[in-house]
Each structure stands twice: as structure tokens, then as C-alpha cells.
Design a protein around this motif. Structure first.
Motif, PDB file in Angstrom:
ATOM      1  N   GLY A 138      76.667 -16.040  35.242  1.00 50.63           N
ATOM      2  CA  GLY A 138      76.435 -17.481  35.076  1.00 50.63           C
ATOM      3  C   GLY A 138      75.350 -18.021  35.987  1.00 50.63           C
ATOM      4  N   TYR A 139      74.271 -17.264  36.101  1.00 52.90           N
ATOM      5  CA  TYR A 139      73.178 -17.679  36.987  1.00 52.90           C
ATOM      6  C   TYR A 139      72.416 -18.888  36.443  1.00 52.90           C
ATOM      7  CZ  TYR A 139      73.596 -13.244  39.551  1.00 52.90           C
ATOM      8  OH  TYR A 139      74.034 -12.184  40.303  1.00 52.90           O
ATOM      9  N   ASN A 140      71.740 -19.607  37.353  1.00 55.86           N
ATOM     10  CA  ASN A 140      70.771 -20.645  36.993  1.00 55.86           C
ATOM     11  C   ASN A 140      69.385 -20.018  37.076  1.00 55.86           C
ATOM     12  OD1 ASN A 140      72.676 -22.776  36.710  1.00 55.86           O
ATOM     13  ND2 ASN A 140      72.778 -22.962  38.937  1.00 55.86           N
ATOM     14  N   ARG A 173      72.329 -22.169  33.181  1.00 49.31           N
ATOM     15  CA  ARG A 173      71.345 -23.254  33.045  1.00 49.31           C
ATOM     16  C   ARG A 173      69.948 -22.674  33.143  1.00 49.31           C
ATOM     17  NH1 ARG A 173      69.277 -27.481  36.891  1.00 49.31           N
ATOM     18  NH2 ARG A 173      70.132 -26.146  38.520  1.00 49.31           N
ATOM     19  N   VAL A 174      69.042 -23.150  32.276  1.00 43.99           N
ATOM     20  CA  VAL A 174      67.634 -22.748  32.324  1.00 43.99           C
ATOM     21  C   VAL A 174      66.803 -24.003  32.546  1.00 43.99           C
ATOM     22  CG1 VAL A 174      65.702 -21.723  31.086  1.00 43.99           C
ATOM     23  CG2 VAL A 174      68.013 -20.789  30.774  1.00 43.99           C
ATOM     24  N   VAL A 175      66.032 -24.010  33.613  1.00 46.70           N
ATOM     25  CA  VAL A 175      65.156 -25.146  33.911  1.00 46.70           C
ATOM     26  C   VAL A 175      63.713 -24.660  33.918  1.00 46.70           C
ATOM     27  CG1 VAL A 175      66.878 -26.418  35.224  1.00 46.70           C
ATOM     28  CG2 VAL A 175      65.416 -24.780  36.407  1.00 46.70           C
ATOM     29  N   ASP A 192      69.147 -19.438  40.947  1.00 48.27           N
ATOM     30  CA  ASP A 192      69.501 -18.095  41.404  1.00 48.27           C
ATOM     31  C   ASP A 192      68.321 -17.141  41.280  1.00 48.27           C
ATOM     32  OD1 ASP A 192      72.445 -18.517  41.893  1.00 48.27           O
ATOM     33  OD2 ASP A 192      72.331 -19.107  39.785  1.00 48.27           O
ATOM     34  N   ILE A 193      67.592 -17.251  40.185  1.00 50.02           N
ATOM     35  CA  ILE A 193      66.410 -16.420  39.940  1.00 50.02           C
ATOM     36  C   ILE A 193      65.341 -17.294  39.314  1.00 50.02           C
ATOM     37  CG2 ILE A 193      67.547 -14.178  39.732  1.00 50.02           C
ATOM     38  CD1 ILE A 193      67.641 -14.612  36.709  1.00 50.02           C
TER      39      ILE A 193
END
Length: 334
Positions: A138-140, A173-175, A192-193
């Protein structure tokens, strides 16, 4: 080098001798939004002032909120020439009558850079590509501008398409952000990455070394051609000749003092440049391959597309890839 510059000038003048195109009274130089416009303005100003003296008309920097803004400005003739990444240069060539004429290099002569995936250096759970692709965490994810080569196109293919992973389905989440924004977000654990590149990391080491110290690299792509300079193909030939002579001679021609001064200015422009190299639209062939490979991979993994339609579209992509292979084989130094 001097012979090349003079020859290029003469060729452009002969090619445009019968043209009624008038030289512009001002040149607008587009700068893609890799970081804040204030920082970019300060970085590019000394070189653009020298360009202004060389071409004999005012040169104004043009900024937009995203890469598309600079591409569209060239399309509507609000920008005469621009610094792009390879992907945005390809869009400018295809949609805005752009034409690659030069290429940046590094001070050591290197003509390429590496797109990256980065994270905070204290993240013990993220160390390699396998960790990046672990959708259970569940990384951002901090992605790049859709027209960015290193921020979007390259990782989209090498990291995600080849591994059958859709970032929008994999991550919490993707920003989207520019290189500086993504780097700061990783340094401050706001994502996170994130995507980035070696050039941006070099720039960050100069502008924000404390932030650079908080970042580690967890994936690196194959070498990508360094950034192109692009002018509008309908720019007056006389002005093209002056612009080309300036960029190919900058840091090469003049007194020893003038050469040293120009190279010192280049070292503080963007992420730190060396002298410019001549280039052409052929520089974009590998980027076009990436776009086609990415489309082909996505199509091959599309279970909803009818088999006959899929086969037809893949055949069309393969034909375009074959054409590119021929073009690359017939182009020197490709």
C-alpha cells in the motif's frame, strides 16, 4: 569545431535564402518545469543573456506549470526554442512543428543520464525493484509529468509494463510532481517511492544537499540520451543559423577567458552542463521505440480486446518498430 559551426551557418542560410520569413524581434526560450520557475530562471539567466548578445534580439525565458504548457506554447508560436526532455521533445516535434538541433552534455562529455526510482535512505523495507513492485504494501507513489522521459515514460515501460503492474492499481495513492518535488517528497517521507533521474540528483546535491543526503536509489534504468534543444521548424533561417552557431560555439570558441567563462556558466545551468553537441530528430528514435514497446506490452496484456483486433494492432506496432530499426541502422552513431 569552428569549421562545423561555419558550415552549419552556411547551410542554413542557403536553405533559407529564398524564404520570406522575417527574423523575430524577440526569442522566447521555453524551460520545462523540472523544479520551481524561480530556481530555473536563476540557473538559465546567464546563458540566455549571452544568447541575447549573440543573436542581437531580446531573449526571454518562458515557464509553464507542466511540460505540456511549453509544448503548447511552441505549437502556438509563443515559444521559439526550448530545452526539453526526450519525451517532451518528441511531443513538440510531432505536435508543435519542433525540430531537434542540439543536445546537452555533462562537463565530462557524457551524453546521457539514468532515470531512477528513489526512496528515503532510512527505509529498510524498500531496497530494490522487487520491493517497489510489492503491491501488498500500500505504498504512496510519486510519479512524474506525463510528458517526462525519466519521470514517467522510462519507468512506465521498464518498471511497470515489463512486470505487468499498473501503478494505479498497485499503490494506495499516486501523485504527480516535478523532479524536485518528487525528490523532496521522498526525502521527507511524504511518498514511499518516486521517479527521478541522475541529473536531478546532481542538481539537488548543489541546491539542497541536506535533502539529497536523505535519498537512496533503488532502481536505475538503461542509459537515456541527454536532453535535446528544440526550435520551431519555421523559425527564420537567419535566426536558426545564429542560434546554432551560439550553442555549438558556446564554451568552445573565443578567447581562453571567454571559453572558461562560458564553461563555468554551463556548469551552473540546470543540473550542470558541458558544451552542447549537434543533434537531430534522430536522437528521439530510442524514445519512440519505448513508447511503442510500452503500447505493445499494454495491448498484449489486455484481456478485454478481441483477439483479431489485438493481432491487427500489434502488427501495426511491429511495422512501426521495424521502420524505426531501419532508420536507426542508417543513422550514424545510433
Amino acid at each position: 569545431m569552428k569549421t562545423f559551426v561555419v558550415g552549419a551557418f552556411a547551410a542554413l542560410m542557403l536553405a533559407g535564402g529564398a524564404s520570406a520569413q522575417e527574423a523575430p524581434k524577440q526569442l522566447n526560450f521555453g524551460i520545462i518545469s523540472t523544479e520551481s520557475s524561480a530556481a530555473l530562471s536563476k540557473s538559465f539567466e546567464p546563458m540566455l543573456k549571452d544568447l541575447e548578445k549573440a543573436v542581437g534580439v531580446p531573449v526571454k525565458a518562458f515557464f509553464a506549470q507542466d511540460y505540456a504548457g511549453v509544448i503548447e506554447a511552441m505549437r502556438f508560436k509563443k515559444v521559439d526554442l526550448a530545452w526539453y526532455g526526450n519525451k517532451s521533445a518528441m511531443e513538440a516535434v510531432d505536435r508543435a512543428s519542433g525540430e531537434v538541433f542540439a543536445q546537452t552534455t555533462k562537463p565530462d562529455g557524457t551524453k546521457g543520464y539514468y532515470p531512477l526510482i528513489i526512496t528515503n535512505k532510512d527505509r529498510s523495507d524498500i531496497n530494490d525493484l522487487k520491493d517497489v513492485l510489492d503491491c501488498s504494501k500500500g505504498y504512496n507513489f510519486g510519479n512524474g509529468d506525463v510528458n517526462s522521459t525519466s519521470g514517467n515514460l522510462v519507468p512506465s515501460y521498464y518498471v511497470f509494463a515489463l512486470n505487468n503492474v499498473d501503478p494505479n492499481n498497485c499503490y494506495k495513492r499516486v501523485v504527480t510532481g516535478n523532479h524536485e518535488g518528487n525528490a523532496m517528497a521522498a526525502a521527507n517521507n511524504q511518498v514511499d517511492i518516486a521517479t527521478n533521474n541522475t541529473e536531478s540528483m546532481d542538481r539537488l546535491q548543489i541546491t539542497r544537499p541536506e535533502a539529497r543526503a536523505k535519498i537512496k536509489e533503488v532502481w536505475r534504468s538503461p542509459l537515456i540520451p541527454s536532453d535535446p534543444l528544440v526550435w520551431r521548424s519555421d523559425l527564420a533561417p537567419e535566426m536558426k543559423a545564429k542560434v546554432l552557431a551560439f550553442f555549438l560555439g558556446y564554451g568552445r570558441l573565443g578567447t581562453p577567458e571567454e571559453v572558461t567563462r562560458a564553461r563555468d556558466i554551463l556548469k551552473t545551468t540546470s543540473d550542470g552542463w558541458g558544451v552542447f553537441a549537434p543533434s537531430s530528430n534522430a536522437q528521439l528514435y530510442p524514445i519512440r521505440q519505448l513508447e511503442l514497446f510500452k503500447s505493445k506490452t499494454k495491448m498484449q496484456n489486455d484481456d478485454k480486446m478481441a483477439a483479431d483486433e489485438k493481432a491487427k494492432k500489434i502488427a501495426e506496432i511491429d511495422a512501426k518498430l521495424a521502420e524505426l530499426d531501419k532508420a536507426m541502422a542508417s543513422t550514424p552513431n545510433m
